[in-house]
Motif scaffolding. Structure first.
Motif, PDB file in Angstrom:
ATOM      1  N   VAL A  28      58.293 -11.896  -1.627  1.00  0.00           N
ATOM      2  CA  VAL A  28      58.382 -11.993  -3.112  1.00  0.00           C
ATOM      3  C   VAL A  28      56.506 -12.666  -3.483  1.00  0.00           C
ATOM      4  O   VAL A  28      56.011 -13.529  -2.061  1.00  0.00           O
ATOM      5  N   ASP A  29      55.583 -12.115  -3.898  1.00  0.00           N
ATOM      6  CA  ASP A  29      54.547 -13.204  -3.603  1.00  0.00           C
ATOM      7  C   ASP A  29      53.858 -12.954  -5.192  1.00  0.00           C
ATOM      8  O   ASP A  29      53.706 -12.506  -6.172  1.00  0.00           O
ATOM      9  N   GLU A  30      52.396 -13.935  -5.129  1.00  0.00           N
ATOM     10  CA  GLU A  30      51.791 -13.945  -6.494  1.00  0.00           C
ATOM     11  C   GLU A  30      50.069 -13.289  -5.805  1.00  0.00           C
ATOM     12  O   GLU A  30      49.645 -14.186  -5.237  1.00  0.00           O
ATOM     13  N   MET A  31      49.402 -12.553  -6.991  1.00  0.00           N
ATOM     14  CA  MET A  31      47.910 -12.544  -6.878  1.00  0.00           C
ATOM     15  C   MET A  31      47.468 -12.828  -7.836  1.00  0.00           C
ATOM     16  O   MET A  31      47.617 -12.993  -9.046  1.00  0.00           O
ATOM     17  N   TRP A  32      46.611 -13.882  -7.788  1.00  0.00           N
ATOM     18  CA  TRP A  32      45.324 -14.197  -8.384  1.00  0.00           C
ATOM     19  C   TRP A  32      43.977 -12.767  -9.158  1.00  0.00           C
ATOM     20  O   TRP A  32      43.933 -12.907  -8.120  1.00  0.00           O
ATOM     21  N   SER A  33      43.501 -13.316 -10.126  1.00  0.00           N
ATOM     22  CA  SER A  33      42.728 -12.927 -11.069  1.00  0.00           C
ATOM     23  C   SER A  33      42.368 -14.077 -11.669  1.00  0.00           C
ATOM     24  O   SER A  33      42.881 -15.248 -12.536  1.00  0.00           O
ATOM     25  N   TRP A  47      47.784 -13.847 -13.672  1.00  0.00           N
ATOM     26  CA  TRP A  47      48.256 -13.420 -12.273  1.00  0.00           C
ATOM     27  C   TRP A  47      49.718 -12.095 -11.537  1.00  0.00           C
ATOM     28  O   TRP A  47      50.709 -12.062 -13.023  1.00  0.00           O
ATOM     29  N   LEU A  48      49.214 -11.591 -10.692  1.00  0.00           N
ATOM     30  CA  LEU A  48      50.314 -10.244 -10.468  1.00  0.00           C
ATOM     31  C   LEU A  48      51.522 -10.911 -10.073  1.00  0.00           C
ATOM     32  O   LEU A  48      51.253 -11.378  -8.430  1.00  0.00           O
ATOM     33  N   TRP A  49      53.259 -10.969 -10.405  1.00  0.00           N
ATOM     34  CA  TRP A  49      53.454 -11.867  -9.291  1.00  0.00           C
ATOM     35  C   TRP A  49      54.403 -10.579  -9.054  1.00  0.00           C
ATOM     36  O   TRP A  49      55.201  -8.873 -10.119  1.00  0.00           O
ATOM     37  N   HIS A  50      54.681  -9.718  -7.329  1.00  0.00           N
ATOM     38  CA  HIS A  50      55.733  -8.409  -7.370  1.00  0.00           C
ATOM     39  C   HIS A  50      56.450  -9.073  -6.157  1.00  0.00           C
ATOM     40  O   HIS A  50      56.644 -10.203  -5.531  1.00  0.00           O
ATOM     41  N   PRO A 107      47.436  -6.944  -2.139  1.00  0.00           N
ATOM     42  CA  PRO A 107      46.856  -8.052  -2.842  1.00  0.00           C
ATOM     43  C   PRO A 107      45.454  -7.255  -2.262  1.00  0.00           C
ATOM     44  O   PRO A 107      45.038  -6.625  -2.575  1.00  0.00           O
ATOM     45  N   LEU A 108      45.243  -6.627  -0.903  1.00  0.00           N
ATOM     46  CA  LEU A 108      44.323  -6.231  -0.123  1.00  0.00           C
ATOM     47  C   LEU A 108      44.075  -4.713  -0.580  1.00  0.00           C
ATOM     48  O   LEU A 108      42.899  -4.565  -1.396  1.00  0.00           O
ATOM     49  N   THR A 109      45.139  -4.201  -1.425  1.00  0.00           N
ATOM     50  CA  THR A 109      45.185  -2.855  -1.057  1.00  0.00           C
ATOM     51  C   THR A 109      44.236  -2.598  -2.842  1.00  0.00           C
ATOM     52  O   THR A 109      43.686  -2.143  -2.987  1.00  0.00           O
ATOM     53  N   LEU A 110      45.365  -3.777  -3.497  1.00  0.00           N
ATOM     54  CA  LEU A 110      44.412  -3.680  -4.757  1.00  0.00           C
ATOM     55  C   LEU A 110      43.049  -3.805  -5.133  1.00  0.00           C
ATOM     56  O   LEU A 110      43.029  -3.836  -6.292  1.00  0.00           O
ATOM     57  N   LYS A 113      38.222  -2.638  -8.609  1.00  0.00           N
ATOM     58  CA  LYS A 113      36.449  -4.005  -8.197  1.00  0.00           C
ATOM     59  C   LYS A 113      36.995  -5.109  -9.345  1.00  0.00           C
ATOM     60  O   LYS A 113      36.748  -6.189  -8.905  1.00  0.00           O
ATOM     61  N   ARG A 114      38.235  -4.906 -10.145  1.00  0.00           N
ATOM     62  CA  ARG A 114      37.657  -6.620 -11.299  1.00  0.00           C
ATOM     63  C   ARG A 114      38.620  -7.806 -10.521  1.00  0.00           C
ATOM     64  O   ARG A 114      38.397  -8.403 -11.020  1.00  0.00           O
ATOM     65  N   LEU A 115      39.547  -7.569  -9.747  1.00  0.00           N
ATOM     66  CA  LEU A 115      40.729  -8.013  -8.125  1.00  0.00           C
ATOM     67  C   LEU A 115      39.979  -8.713  -6.790  1.00  0.00           C
ATOM     68  O   LEU A 115      40.359  -9.410  -6.615  1.00  0.00           O
ATOM     69  N   ALA A 116      38.604  -8.371  -6.864  1.00  0.00           N
ATOM     70  CA  ALA A 116      37.887  -8.833  -5.694  1.00  0.00           C
ATOM     71  C   ALA A 116      37.449 -10.285  -5.649  1.00  0.00           C
ATOM     72  O   ALA A 116      36.852 -10.287  -7.341  1.00  0.00           O
ATOM     73  N   ARG A 117      37.088 -10.842  -5.533  1.00  0.00           N
ATOM     74  CA  ARG A 117      37.232 -12.591  -5.535  1.00  0.00           C
ATOM     75  C   ARG A 117      35.419 -12.675  -5.732  1.00  0.00           C
ATOM     76  O   ARG A 117      35.558 -13.550  -6.381  1.00  0.00           O
TER      77      ARG A 117
END
Length: 153
Positions: free
Chosen positions: A26-31, A41-44, A112-115, A120-124
């Motif tokens: 389980v992890d979360e990803m920030w945007s 946040w995307l929790w997956h 998260p790297l794949t996403l 592109k809107r998820l790129a930092r």
């Protein structure tokens, strides 16, 4: 099941494997939306052995959003969780069924790297970002459904 693939195959070529998922990463990803003050946040969660996405939730970083994800995972009957040891996991997962740290959740750290590569809107650092909250949620949801679940968009 991907119906498009199944309909194009002959029945003899189809093999169905039913396996119980026992552990999840389980992890979360920030945007963000509009500005970094409006975080999303995307929790997956993925199957620890195969890397298949089991469930995902979009929202903020509050415990309630993780509890929504946990509710979606309940039917799987998971017995163990691998996480990055964020506080939310310590608060809501029983200690014997939880392993925190960066050693075990290696597959999910690749997601998260794949996403970020595909959206592109998820790129930092990018000029491609959303100004409305429903757009990134819809875009991320469509991408996960297309690439992880095989659902046509």
């Amino acid at each position: 099941m991907n119906k498009g693939v199944v309909e194009g195959c002959c029945p003899d070529a189809i093999t169905v494997e039913v396996r119980r998922v026992e552990a999840a990463e389980v992890d979360e990803m920030w945007s963000f939306v509009g500005s970094k003050a409006h975080q999303r946040w995307l929790w997956h969660a993925i199957d620890h052995l195969t890397g298949v996405v089991l469930a995902y939730v979009l929202g903020n970083r509050a415990d309630e959003v993780f509890l929504q994800l946990q509710k979606l995972l309940k039917p799987f009957g998971l017995v163990h969780f691998y996480t990055d040891a964020a506080g939310v996991y310590d608060r809501h997962l029983p200690a014997p069924a939880h392993t925190g740290g960066k050693l075990h959740p290696q597959q999910i750290e690749r997601k998260p790297l794949t996403l970020r590569t595909r959206i592109k809107r998820l790129a930092r650092k990018t000029i491609c970002f959303s100004t409305a909250g429903f757009r990134p949620d819809t875009g991320i949801g469509l991408l996960v459904n297309r690439y992880e679940f095989g659902t046509p968009v």
